[in-house]
Design a protein around this motif. Structure first.
Motif, short mmCIF file in Angstrom:
data_model
loop_
_atom_site.label_atom_id
_atom_site.label_comp_id
_atom_site.label_asym_id
_atom_site.label_seq_id
_atom_site.Cartn_x
_atom_site.Cartn_y
_atom_site.Cartn_z
N ASP A 1 0.82 -1.28 -0.07
CA ASP A 1 -0.13 0.10 -0.05
C ASP A 1 0.78 1.41 -0.07
O ASP A 1 1.15 1.72 0.98
CB ASP A 1 -0.83 -0.10 1.41
N PRO A 2 1.24 1.74 -1.15
CA PRO A 2 2.08 2.99 -1.24
C PRO A 2 1.42 4.30 -0.72
O PRO A 2 2.39 5.02 -0.03
CB PRO A 2 2.45 3.16 -2.76
N GLY A 3 0.14 4.11 -0.20
CA GLY A 3 -0.61 5.48 0.37
C GLY A 3 -0.07 5.39 1.78
O GLY A 3 -0.40 6.54 2.41
N ILE A 4 0.68 4.48 2.46
CA ILE A 4 0.96 4.72 3.81
C ILE A 4 1.92 5.58 4.12
O ILE A 4 2.17 6.40 5.11
CB ILE A 4 1.51 3.41 4.48
N VAL A 5 2.78 5.92 2.79
CA VAL A 5 3.58 7.35 2.80
C VAL A 5 3.01 8.54 3.25
O VAL A 5 3.72 9.14 4.08
CB VAL A 5 4.20 7.37 1.19
N ASP A 6 1.57 8.56 3.08
CA ASP A 6 1.06 9.91 3.43
C ASP A 6 0.36 9.59 4.76
O ASP A 6 -0.03 10.81 5.45
CB ASP A 6 0.30 10.35 2.41
#
Ligand code: BDR
Ligand code: CA
Length: 314
Positions: free
Chosen positions: A137-142
Motif C-alpha cells: 500500500d504505497p498510500g501509507i507514505v502519506d
C-alpha cells in the motif's frame, strides 16, 4: 498523549533493551512488534519478541515478517555478537503466546490505515518489512506519522564493512526503497549510536529494576559486552536500537542534518548510505533527486545512556 508506535525488530541483544524501553515508557503506546531476520533467523526473532513482552507481563501483538533479503543472498546470522538464540545464549523459557496470523507488512499497513497521521514506525533491523508494506500500500507514505530507522552511517564508517552498517548492509535494496520513499524519516545511524556506551554498572541498575526481563537483559548484555571488548576495545555496549527511541522521545540530545539520502545496493560499497546536505549544491543534480530526510550526525552519548537507565529503572 502517548505515541502509537510499531517496533520493527530482529531481537538481538540491543533490540531487547530497546523493546524493554518501548514496553516501559509511559509516552509510548506499543501497538505491536513486527519481526525480521537479521541478528537471528526469523523464527527466533519472533520467539524472542513474544518472550520479551511476556517477561515484562505485557501482551503485545507480534507479527512475523521477512525471512531473507529482497534480492541479495542472506548472510549467516552474527551468532558471535548476539549468541545462537539472539539473546547472548542466556537460557530462555518458551513463550506461551503465538504470533499474529497476518504478516508483518500487513500488520503495518492495517495499523497505519486504521489511525491515519498517528502511527510512528521505528525500524531497528533490516528493512524488508517496511519495503514490503510500501509495496502492499504505497498510500501509507502519506498516512504514517513518521519513520525512525536505526541504520546507516554518514561519516562514522561501517560496522560490517568499512562503509556499511549492518541493518542497511543486510538488505540494501529494501533500505533504498524505505529511505527514499518520501515519508517523514529520520535516520539514527552509527554517527549517533557510537557516541553511546552503556557500561556494566548501568546494566546492573537496569537488571535490578526489570524483574524477569532484567535477567535476560543482563545475561545477554554479558555476551554482547565480551564482543565489544574484543572488537572495539570498549567496556560496555553501544545501545544502537535504543537510540532510535531516544531520538523519538528526546530529539534535543541529537544533532541532525537535513538532506538527500541514497543507498548503494551493489558492489564493494553495498549497504553504504550516501548523504547530500540540503544546503550544498553538487556538480551533478543526481544528488538532489531523492526526497529530503533528517539524519543524525552526532549525539550526546552520556545523556542518552542516562535516559535509557532512567527509563528502565523508574
Ligand atoms: C544494528 O545491527 C544489529 O546487529 C543491531 O541490533 C542494530 O540494529 C547495529 O548496526
Ligand atoms: Ca537490531
Amino acid at each position: 498523549m502517548a505515541t502509537p508506535l510499531i517496533f520493527d525488530t530482529d531481537p538481538g541483544v540491543d533490540d531487547a533493551q530497546a523493546i524493554a524501553i518501548a514496553l516501559a515508557h509511559p509516552e509510548i503506546e506499543l501497538l505491536g512488534m513486527t519481526t525480521t531476520y537479521g541478528n537471528v533467523d526469523i523464527d527466533t526473532a519472533t520467539t524472542n519478541a513474544l518472550l520479551l513482552a511476556e517477561l515484562a507481563n505485557q501482551r503485545i501483538p507480534v507479527a512475523q515478517g521477512a525471512a531473507a533479503p529482497l534480492i541479495k543472498l542472506k548472510h549467516p546470522a552474527p551468532a558471535h555478537i548476539h549468541g545462537d538464540n539472539g539473546l547472548g545464549n542466556h537460557p530462555l523459557p518458551v513463550p506461551s503466546h503465538r504470533a499474529e496470523t497476518i504478516s508483518a507488512p500487513q500488520f503495518i499497513v492495517e495499523q497505519v490505515n486504521a489511525r491515519p497521521g498517528e502511527v510512528t514506525l521505528v525500524a531497528v533491523g533490516p528493512l524488508g518489512n517496511l519495503a514490503t508494506a510500501l509495496q502492499l500500500d504505497p498510500g501509507i507514505v502519506d498516512r504514517v506519522k513518521q519513520v525512525v530507522v536505526m541504520g546507516g552511517s554518514i561519516r562514522e564508517g561501517g560496522n560490517v564493512t568499512p562503509v556499511a552498517e549492518a541493518n542497511i548492509f543486510n538488505d540494501p535494496h529494501a533500505a533504498a526503497r524505505v529511505l527514499t520513499a518520501g515519508w517523514p524519516l529520520t535516520l539514527v545511524g552509527l554517527d549517533a549510536t557510537h557516541r553511546c556506551v552503556l557500561g556494566p554498572a548501568q546494566m546492573d541498575k537496569i537488571a535490578a529494576a526489570q524483574g524477569k526481563l532484567g535477567d535476560v537483559l543482563a545475561g545477554s548484555y554479558a555476551f554482547y559486552r565480551a564482543f565489544y571488548r574484543t572488537a572495539l576495545d570498549i567496556d560496555g555496549c553501544c545501545p544502537h536500537d535504543s537510540c532510535a527511541l531516544a531520538w523519538l522521545m528526546r530529539p534535543e540530545l541529537f544533532t541532525t542534518a537535513r538532506g538527500h539520502l541514497n543507498v548503494v545496493t551493489d558492489g564493494d560499497a553495498e549497504g553504504q548510505t550516501l548523504f547530500a546536505p540540503q544546503e550544498r549544491t553538487f556538480i551533478d543534480p543526481r544528488w538532489a533527486r531523492t526526497p529530503l530526510v533528517d539524519v543524525c550526525m552526532n549525539a550526546d552519548g552520556e545523556a542518552i545512556v542516562d535516559w535509557i537507565v532512567e527509563t528502565l529503572t523508574r
